[in-house]
Design a protein around this motif. Sequence first.
Motif, short mmCIF file in Angstrom:
data_model
loop_
_atom_site.label_atom_id
_atom_site.label_comp_id
_atom_site.label_asym_id
_atom_site.label_seq_id
_atom_site.Cartn_x
_atom_site.Cartn_y
_atom_site.Cartn_z
N GLU B 62 -17.40 14.61 52.06
CA GLU B 62 -17.41 13.98 53.38
C GLU B 62 -15.98 13.74 53.87
O GLU B 62 -15.67 14.00 55.03
CB GLU B 62 -18.18 12.66 53.35
CG GLU B 62 -19.69 12.85 53.31
CD GLU B 62 -20.44 11.54 53.50
OE1 GLU B 62 -19.81 10.45 53.59
OE2 GLU B 62 -21.68 11.59 53.57
N ALA B 66 -13.87 16.10 57.04
CA ALA B 66 -13.61 15.37 58.29
C ALA B 66 -12.19 15.64 58.79
O ALA B 66 -11.22 15.30 58.13
CB ALA B 66 -13.83 13.87 58.08
N TYR B 69 -12.03 11.07 62.88
CA TYR B 69 -13.07 10.04 62.76
C TYR B 69 -13.24 9.30 64.08
O TYR B 69 -12.29 9.18 64.86
CB TYR B 69 -12.68 9.02 61.70
CG TYR B 69 -12.63 9.57 60.30
CD1 TYR B 69 -13.71 9.40 59.44
CD2 TYR B 69 -11.52 10.27 59.86
CE1 TYR B 69 -13.66 9.92 58.15
CE2 TYR B 69 -11.48 10.80 58.57
CZ TYR B 69 -12.55 10.62 57.73
OH TYR B 69 -12.52 11.14 56.46
N MET B 71 -14.89 5.47 65.20
CA MET B 71 -15.53 4.23 64.72
C MET B 71 -15.54 3.17 65.82
O MET B 71 -14.78 3.27 66.79
CB MET B 71 -14.82 3.69 63.47
CG MET B 71 -13.43 3.15 63.72
SD MET B 71 -12.67 2.42 62.21
CE MET B 71 -12.65 3.82 61.11
N PHE B 89 -8.50 7.41 55.44
CA PHE B 89 -8.95 8.49 56.33
C PHE B 89 -8.04 9.71 56.29
O PHE B 89 -8.50 10.85 56.27
CB PHE B 89 -9.12 7.95 57.75
CG PHE B 89 -10.00 6.75 57.80
CD1 PHE B 89 -11.37 6.88 57.64
CD2 PHE B 89 -9.47 5.47 57.92
CE1 PHE B 89 -12.20 5.76 57.64
CE2 PHE B 89 -10.27 4.35 57.91
CZ PHE B 89 -11.64 4.49 57.77
N VAL B 93 -8.04 8.77 63.71
CA VAL B 93 -9.22 7.93 63.90
C VAL B 93 -9.22 7.43 65.34
O VAL B 93 -8.21 6.93 65.83
CB VAL B 93 -9.20 6.72 62.94
CG1 VAL B 93 -10.43 5.84 63.17
CG2 VAL B 93 -9.09 7.16 61.49
N THR B 110 -3.05 9.06 58.63
CA THR B 110 -4.00 8.28 59.44
C THR B 110 -3.31 7.75 60.69
O THR B 110 -2.24 7.14 60.62
CB THR B 110 -4.55 7.09 58.63
OG1 THR B 110 -5.22 7.57 57.47
CG2 THR B 110 -5.52 6.27 59.48
N ALA B 126 -11.77 13.27 69.53
CA ALA B 126 -11.79 13.58 68.09
C ALA B 126 -12.00 15.07 67.86
O ALA B 126 -11.35 15.68 67.00
CB ALA B 126 -12.88 12.75 67.40
N ARG B 136 -16.34 12.93 62.20
CA ARG B 136 -17.24 12.06 61.44
C ARG B 136 -17.30 10.68 62.07
O ARG B 136 -16.27 10.02 62.23
CB ARG B 136 -16.76 11.98 59.99
CG ARG B 136 -17.66 11.11 59.13
CD ARG B 136 -17.24 11.16 57.66
NE ARG B 136 -17.68 9.98 56.97
CZ ARG B 136 -17.15 9.50 55.85
NH1 ARG B 136 -16.13 10.13 55.27
NH2 ARG B 136 -17.61 8.40 55.30
N SER B 138 -18.02 7.01 61.58
CA SER B 138 -18.07 6.14 60.39
C SER B 138 -18.90 4.89 60.63
O SER B 138 -19.10 4.10 59.72
CB SER B 138 -16.65 5.69 60.02
OG SER B 138 -15.86 6.79 59.72
#
Lengths: 204, 204
Positions: B62, B66, B69, B71, B89, B93, B110, B126, B136, B138
């Motif tokens: 996973e 990715a 991300y 979130m 990560f 993100v 990250t 993303a 992905r 999260s």
Amino acid sequence: MGIVTASLSISVDGYVGSADEGQWWPVHERLHQWVFDLRSWRARQGMDGGVDSVSSQIVEDEFANAGAYVMGRDMFDFGEEPWGDDPPFRAPVFVVTHRERETLRRQGGTTFTFVTDGVAAAIERARASAGDRDVRLSGGASVVRQAIAAGLLDELNLHQTPVLLGAGVRLWDDIGPQWREMEPTRAVAGDGVTHLTYRFTRDA
Amino acid sequence: MGIVTASLSISVDGYVGSADEGQWWPVHERLHQWVFDLRSWRARQGMDGGVDSVSSQIVEDEFANAGAYVMGRDMFDFGEEPWGDDPPFRAPVFVVTHRERETLRRQGGTTFTFVTDGVAAAIERARASAGDRDVRLSGGASVVRQAIAAGLLDELNLHQTPVLLGAGVRLWDDIGPQWREMEPTRAVAGDGVTHLTYRFTRDA
């Protein structure tokens, strides 16, 4: 001695049926679509042929292991006519209801006994009839929920149908606020269904 | 091109967290208990050792797949301090929020970019950052729900923790009333967790 087990077809988002009359039938068909063509299912309905698969074996084992059944009145009312003279259970069935009614005796060993003092009493009577085999709760949701809430269920078989329904009758309402730990004992990919089995940890 | 995927730890009755402040931490710990000792998880937190298992491989894949991300803000607020200077990560993100904030650059690749125009815009950005790899999601539940409702999710990874919680934040609220068909692509028994993967059928 056997266990108390339950088997339900359930959507990924946790619905086991529809509360909307117009959606009831299509939801029922979608949730159970995986079962109708299986050889073991067809055999129990008195039909030849069908698909041999891991799902067919699982359904055959569920029937074979059940020494008695418990179901709710709605399920009985829905099934009474289509099941006909030779219902698929071939064992004693205890129907949880508020209406007294005389026991029905059908061909192949199926009897329907109407129990008016609740789910726990129905499970108790089924246990006494099942001998060394399992008591299987066939649904509906309310019977299974009450058994979970009362700590009477040993095992849960979820036949997870790969669809999100977004609305309907949730299995997971009113099962009590306390955490219930389980042990995952089976995760099997079937054809258009995922078979998940959980054993409840006895904490009482 | 990669897909848009989501990964969540979820109880058998569909809860991904608690709305009750006093229960938040114990529920979080219980749902994610399966992950903390895995070698791949520990490695991402900069720790040696841990358990090699099918679950560890799944977590490793996973992370590896990715390229970016997405979130929610609650998840970012919860993680910002414990993630520290070297978050797990190692990729861009995008945080869905109402508060503007400058992009944060951390070690290991990250970055945290704050997106104020919604989940769809965050997924779009993303995608542009992920190249050939996956986007992905999260969590939390709200971000995943919005992506499902908008038809933006290609795949759902449910890490099903064997417990009934009876209360909490349900993943399956407000995902829209239309049926969404899926294809089950993985059902793997891990150690204290069942890994279920579903692909959404593109019906748009």
